[in-house]
Design a protein around this motif. Sequence first.
Motif, PDB file in Angstrom:
ATOM      1  N   GLU A  35       0.681  35.122  95.922  1.00 30.91           N
ATOM      2  CA  GLU A  35      -0.677  35.429  95.464  1.00 30.91           C
ATOM      3  C   GLU A  35      -0.691  36.096  94.082  1.00 30.91           C
ATOM      4  OE1 GLU A  35      -2.691  37.913  98.300  1.00 30.91           O
ATOM      5  OE2 GLU A  35      -4.503  38.054  97.078  1.00 30.91           O
ATOM      6  N   GLN A 121       3.914  42.170  93.075  1.00 29.75           N
ATOM      7  CA  GLN A 121       4.849  42.147  94.200  1.00 29.75           C
ATOM      8  C   GLN A 121       4.835  40.758  94.808  1.00 29.75           C
ATOM      9  OE1 GLN A 121       3.252  44.887  97.183  1.00 29.75           O
ATOM     10  NE2 GLN A 121       1.958  43.268  97.998  1.00 29.75           N
ATOM     11  N   VAL A 145       1.594  46.852  87.267  1.00 27.10           N
ATOM     12  CA  VAL A 145       0.273  46.827  87.890  1.00 27.10           C
ATOM     13  C   VAL A 145      -0.832  46.736  86.819  1.00 27.10           C
ATOM     14  CG1 VAL A 145      -1.186  47.788  89.724  1.00 27.10           C
ATOM     15  CG2 VAL A 145       1.273  48.224  89.753  1.00 27.10           C
ATOM     16  N   GLU A 163      -3.743  49.603  86.798  1.00 24.58           N
ATOM     17  CA  GLU A 163      -4.615  50.075  87.873  1.00 24.58           C
ATOM     18  C   GLU A 163      -3.907  51.116  88.723  1.00 24.58           C
ATOM     19  OE1 GLU A 163      -7.286  47.501  90.745  1.00 24.58           O
ATOM     20  OE2 GLU A 163      -5.266  47.817  91.487  1.00 24.58           O
ATOM     21  N   GLN A 183      -1.609  42.297  88.401  1.00 26.54           N
ATOM     22  CA  GLN A 183      -2.337  42.626  89.625  1.00 26.54           C
ATOM     23  C   GLN A 183      -3.444  41.597  89.864  1.00 26.54           C
ATOM     24  OE1 GLN A 183      -2.542  43.729  92.427  1.00 26.54           O
ATOM     25  NE2 GLN A 183      -3.332  45.807  92.534  1.00 26.54           N
TER      26      GLN A 183
ATOM     27  N   ARG B 208     -10.731  38.680 103.859  1.00 20.92           N
ATOM     28  CA  ARG B 208     -10.538  37.287 103.474  1.00 20.92           C
ATOM     29  C   ARG B 208     -10.852  36.312 104.617  1.00 20.92           C
ATOM     30  NH1 ARG B 208      -6.008  36.522  99.236  1.00 20.92           N
ATOM     31  NH2 ARG B 208      -4.834  37.740 100.710  1.00 20.92           N
ATOM     32  N   PRO B 235      -9.495  41.315  98.260  1.00 19.68           N
ATOM     33  CA  PRO B 235      -9.705  39.932  97.795  1.00 19.68           C
ATOM     34  C   PRO B 235     -11.183  39.577  97.600  1.00 19.68           C
ATOM     35  CG  PRO B 235      -8.068  39.973  99.541  1.00 19.68           C
ATOM     36  CD  PRO B 235      -8.642  41.353  99.476  1.00 19.68           C
ATOM     37  N   GLN B 247     -14.994  48.245  97.352  1.00 22.54           N
ATOM     38  CA  GLN B 247     -13.603  48.040  97.787  1.00 22.54           C
ATOM     39  C   GLN B 247     -13.012  49.293  98.428  1.00 22.54           C
ATOM     40  OE1 GLN B 247     -10.835  46.223  94.951  1.00 22.54           O
ATOM     41  NE2 GLN B 247      -9.234  47.569  95.734  1.00 22.54           N
ATOM     42  N   SER B 251      -6.487  51.303  95.795  1.00 25.91           N
ATOM     43  CA  SER B 251      -7.045  51.240  94.444  1.00 25.91           C
ATOM     44  C   SER B 251      -8.565  51.206  94.479  1.00 25.91           C
ATOM     45  CB  SER B 251      -6.487  50.034  93.697  1.00 25.91           C
ATOM     46  OG  SER B 251      -6.479  48.894  94.516  1.00 25.91           O
ATOM     47  N   GLY B 252      -9.130  51.330  95.656  1.00 25.16           N
ATOM     48  CA  GLY B 252     -10.580  51.383  95.798  1.00 25.16           C
ATOM     49  C   GLY B 252     -10.997  52.755  96.291  1.00 25.16           C
ATOM     50  N   ILE B 265      -9.982  41.292 108.406  1.00 21.78           N
ATOM     51  CA  ILE B 265      -9.126  42.080 107.511  1.00 21.78           C
ATOM     52  C   ILE B 265      -7.783  42.270 108.214  1.00 21.78           C
ATOM     53  CG2 ILE B 265      -8.784  44.390 106.526  1.00 21.78           C
ATOM     54  CD1 ILE B 265     -11.797  44.560 106.086  1.00 21.78           C
ATOM     55  N   GLY B 267      -5.243  44.324 107.511  1.00 17.45           N
ATOM     56  CA  GLY B 267      -4.736  45.690 107.631  1.00 17.45           C
ATOM     57  C   GLY B 267      -3.492  45.929 106.801  1.00 17.45           C
ATOM     58  N   ALA B 268      -3.466  45.370 105.607  1.00 17.99           N
ATOM     59  CA  ALA B 268      -2.368  45.624 104.667  1.00 17.99           C
ATOM     60  C   ALA B 268      -2.336  47.116 104.336  1.00 17.99           C
ATOM     61  CB  ALA B 268      -2.572  44.813 103.384  1.00 17.99           C
ATOM     62  N   ASN B 285     -10.482  40.057 114.668  1.00 18.28           N
ATOM     63  CA  ASN B 285      -9.498  39.251 113.953  1.00 18.28           C
ATOM     64  C   ASN B 285      -8.948  38.181 114.892  1.00 18.28           C
ATOM     65  OD1 ASN B 285      -7.028  38.428 112.490  1.00 18.28           O
ATOM     66  ND2 ASN B 285      -7.477  40.210 111.206  1.00 18.28           N
ATOM     67  N   LEU B 304     -14.498  35.444 113.863  1.00 20.30           N
ATOM     68  CA  LEU B 304     -15.672  36.193 113.383  1.00 20.30           C
ATOM     69  C   LEU B 304     -16.918  35.321 113.354  1.00 20.30           C
ATOM     70  CD1 LEU B 304     -16.718  35.852 110.105  1.00 20.30           C
ATOM     71  CD2 LEU B 304     -14.366  36.554 109.756  1.00 20.30           C
TER      72      LEU B 304
END
Lengths: 263, 316
Positions: A35, A121, A145, A163, A183, B208, B235, B247, B251-252, B265, B267-268, B285, B304
């Motif tokens: 991805e 990654q 990133v 980020e 990223q 996603r 995503p 998000q 990072s959100g 989702i 669950g990463a 899920n 879903l």
Amino acid sequence: MKVLVTVKEVAEVADDFEIAGTEVDERYLEYDLNEWDDYAVEEAVQLKEDGPADEVVTVTVGPERSEETIRMALAKGADRAVRVWDDALEDVDLLDVETKTNLLKAVVEAEDPDLVLSGVQAGDDAFGATGVSLADEIGFQWGAVVNALDYDDEENVAHVHRELEGGVEELTDIDLPAVLTIQTGINEPRYASLRGIRQAQSKEIAPKSLDDLGLDSGSIESDLDLTSMYEPESESDVEIFDGDASETAGKLAEVLTELGVAE
Amino acid sequence: MSDILAVAEHRRGDLRDVSYELLTAGRQLADETGGDLHVAVVSGDTESFADDLNREGVDAIHTVADGEEFNHDVYAQAVEALHAELDPEVVVMPNSVNGLDYAPAVANRLDLPLVTDAVALDYDDGLTVTREMYGSKVETTVDVAGDQQAVTIRGAEWPAAEGVGDADISAFDADIDADAGSTVTGFEEVGGGDVDISEADFIVSIGRGIEEEENLPLIEDLVEATDATLASSRPIVDNGWLPKNRQVGQSGKVVTPTVYLAIGISGAVQHVAGMKGADNIVAVNTDPNAPIFDIADYGIVGDLFEVVPELIEQFE
Ligand SMILES: Cc1cc2nc3c(=O)[nH]c(=O)nc-3n(C[C@H](O)[C@H](O)[C@H](O)COP(=O)(O)OP(=O)(O)OC[C@H]3O[C@@H](n4cnc5c(N)ncnc54)[C@H](O)[C@@H]3O)c2cc1C
């Protein structure tokens, strides 16, 4: 300017799977373009379309099977590809960062790019370290990133956003030559068009062995030994609702009402 | 040569949580190797950072005063120089965005095997690291060869070190070449906007599994029927289907609602970082092995597109 993009074919595990020894049984794996690398390819192709880049080359460490994935990157606009493989790699459970660095370094030396783009990654082993390790090894500058890239042709500087956690971005200027790890969200990766797919068929994928790259088997000796693989133990006592969609939805609605968040 | 070196992290004047977790992980390793725990803190107000890092179990703190904010050239050089001085068995660094911006360089120039994103460490005649693969669907143990190693640790996997220690605090001159090829020019906050999901009591979050933007109205109907707040995994935002302020994750935004309903989702780890503090986690899920079920309180293993319409009906 020449841009080299590292492209990995990653394995994705099916919903239900079995582990055989220290591997997920091959039957449950599907292969796809990583991805994060998809965004790196797109960024490189945009650099070409916008002017600064003359050529976009991809490099993959992977067996012949990965050519299908490499063709996807070519169909999206990369000009040609290098694929590094050696039978000796077949038996390695987990390629360590150093090995990937050694292999990619040899390709960088042969290709002499100005900019290397790599995904943050890989979705399978998630080391997140190859790009920076490579940069250090080849004496390039780097940024990890990166979610925004503005290349200044005149100054030969990449203005990037890195980020960080918690909704904060760091603004950094990076001198080229450089390696940037890309990223998701930096762009919108295109779908391969039919025309692109057709064109990709005639683009070159150059296979390279260790020999071709002037390496010996010592350069791929892994320091890592995968000793076990198992399904992680669940931390929760999750209560799974049984039944068809209407039954499970009914039970969930009850819980939401009980918890006082919906009525 | 059986000491451990842990490298703290700070940003804009504050030590980050992972710094205290590094002390716990480092102390655990030092106990196993029978050595001392050394801690490095590089750039910024190193003196006050050193005071904060002086917690139980820390033997020595080395301050490297060069630079204000994180710069990977400074960090890599500082850790390299400290490594030469202390000759530690293992260097432990954070698996943060900045950790990933210098740890691989440190490992490369010191020729150390590197294992990233460790969730457990064990030292017994050699280092064994536990880490995940395939989006947290499997866990693995990895034996690392050699006499010296580098690892980065996942945040929130070790408890923060507490108490007051009596570490030996000293300034270390790393002889840094400041002529860096990369320069930090500033910071930017992103993701402001109309709604503050961190204030919400009931969050319906979509991933996603929704597949296409055209399917989003289905979730919006659920949000409306239940008076919830809409959020998402990364995503969805990357695709431009929802704005960045929705998000949830590393990072959100970090959210702490009474109920977090995660729909489609997986669950990463980077998503979980933003929502694990919810009082109740509910997951819908199709994949019974999705890691989200490992932290969920309630779950529906199902599609879903079948479950959500039924759920909407319940509330209409
Ligand atoms: C440095 C870094 C920072 C990151 N920051 C964040 C962050 O802040 N937030 C974040 O979310 N991610 C973040 N990520 C990305 C993260 O690693 C994952 O890629 C992302 O969280 C995956 O989102 P997802 O669960 O929606 O998608 P996927 O992992 O693709 O999961 C989709 C899920 O939907 C299920 N599904 C599919 N169809 C259906 C259906 N019909 N019904 C029900 N279920 C279905 C699937 O079984 C699967 O479990 C970050 C990554 C990196 C490297």
